[in-house]
Write a protein that holds these residues in place. Sequence first.
Motif, PDB file in Angstrom:
ATOM      1  N   LYS A   3      -1.304   1.083 -10.462  1.00 33.06           N
ATOM      2  CA  LYS A   3      -2.594   0.455 -10.699  1.00 33.06           C
ATOM      3  C   LYS A   3      -2.359  -0.995 -11.111  1.00 33.06           C
ATOM      4  O   LYS A   3      -1.375  -1.304 -11.767  1.00 33.06           O
ATOM      5  CB  LYS A   3      -3.349   1.158 -11.830  1.00 33.06           C
TER       6      LYS A   3
ATOM      7  N   LYS B  66       1.309   5.794  -7.225  1.00 29.05           N
ATOM      8  CA  LYS B  66       0.028   5.710  -7.917  1.00 29.05           C
ATOM      9  C   LYS B  66      -0.034   4.521  -8.883  1.00 29.05           C
ATOM     10  O   LYS B  66      -0.534   4.628  -9.999  1.00 29.05           O
ATOM     11  CB  LYS B  66      -0.294   7.027  -8.624  1.00 29.05           C
TER      12      LYS B  66
ATOM     13  N   GLN C 117       0.809  -1.220   0.000  1.00 26.08           N
ATOM     14  CA  GLN C 117       0.000   0.000   0.000  1.00 26.08           C
ATOM     15  C   GLN C 117       0.846   1.276   0.000  1.00 26.08           C
ATOM     16  O   GLN C 117       0.545   2.215  -0.732  1.00 26.08           O
ATOM     17  CB  GLN C 117      -0.981  -0.053   1.173  1.00 26.08           C
ATOM     18  N   PRO C 118       1.946   1.351   0.764  1.00 23.58           N
ATOM     19  CA  PRO C 118       2.756   2.583   0.726  1.00 23.58           C
ATOM     20  C   PRO C 118       3.312   2.899  -0.672  1.00 23.58           C
ATOM     21  O   PRO C 118       3.241   4.046  -1.123  1.00 23.58           O
ATOM     22  CB  PRO C 118       3.888   2.297   1.719  1.00 23.58           C
ATOM     23  N   ASP C 119       3.830   1.886  -1.354  1.00 25.20           N
ATOM     24  CA  ASP C 119       4.346   2.098  -2.711  1.00 25.20           C
ATOM     25  C   ASP C 119       3.218   2.432  -3.683  1.00 25.20           C
ATOM     26  O   ASP C 119       3.356   3.324  -4.530  1.00 25.20           O
ATOM     27  CB  ASP C 119       5.070   0.847  -3.226  1.00 25.20           C
ATOM     28  N   ILE C 120       2.138   1.694  -3.587  1.00 26.71           N
ATOM     29  CA  ILE C 120       1.019   1.885  -4.511  1.00 26.71           C
ATOM     30  C   ILE C 120       0.470   3.305  -4.387  1.00 26.71           C
ATOM     31  O   ILE C 120       0.198   3.964  -5.398  1.00 26.71           O
ATOM     32  CB  ILE C 120      -0.069   0.813  -4.277  1.00 26.71           C
ATOM     33  N   GLU C 121       0.354   3.785  -3.164  1.00 25.67           N
ATOM     34  CA  GLU C 121      -0.133   5.162  -2.970  1.00 25.67           C
ATOM     35  C   GLU C 121       0.887   6.192  -3.438  1.00 25.67           C
ATOM     36  O   GLU C 121       0.550   7.148  -4.127  1.00 25.67           O
ATOM     37  CB  GLU C 121      -0.475   5.399  -1.496  1.00 25.67           C
ATOM     38  N   TYR C 122       2.138   6.010  -3.071  1.00 23.39           N
ATOM     39  CA  TYR C 122       3.170   7.001  -3.396  1.00 23.39           C
ATOM     40  C   TYR C 122       3.373   7.139  -4.903  1.00 23.39           C
ATOM     41  O   TYR C 122       3.454   8.237  -5.431  1.00 23.39           O
ATOM     42  CB  TYR C 122       4.491   6.630  -2.710  1.00 23.39           C
TER      43      TYR C 122
END
Length: 190
Positions: free
Chosen positions: A189, A187, A180-185
């Motif tokens: 998909k 972006k 989640q931290p990487d995916i959010e930072y």
Amino acid sequence: MIISHKYKLIFIHIYKNAGTFVTKILKKLDKNIVNVDGHITAKNAKKKYPELWNSYTKICIVRNSWDWQISLFSYIKGLPSHYQHNIVKNMNITEYLEWRKTDLHQQIEFLLDDNNICLIDNILSFENLNINIINFFKDKYNMDIKPYIPRKKINSSKRNNDYKSYYNEANQKILAEIHQPDIEYFKFKF
């Protein structure tokens, strides 16, 4: 980490993110590149090499988290000499992701300092690597490096190229939770 004194360039190498590819290009451009400290984080490189850090351009490559873990999973399974091979060799992808929760790194760990400030000047995307690296050298050094781009994959994992084929809805969500931290930072998909 790769250092080119000729181009005043530091490449922070996140594992399974085209480091061998970049190294091959840099070796063609600068025969005197230095490969030091393996997969060192930017934070630690800045502490260890402050004189270079403050005057050199820093780059790295990041990779979609779902693809990154499939690449790593396939690499570990396919390389008996890897220190985690015996742990992973009989796992399926869901078992691997559950195990990975106990030994997990985020890509942002390689880029951010303790205050979550990015220490990298240029973050290139693995998914568009050729065009990204060509544009970086054109913009930064006014160089056309197209002739130096390797024509085939280097150090690639033996796997199906479509990472999505490895996931079902359940393990796709497991990966989304653990990265989640990487995916959010970044972006990312699915």
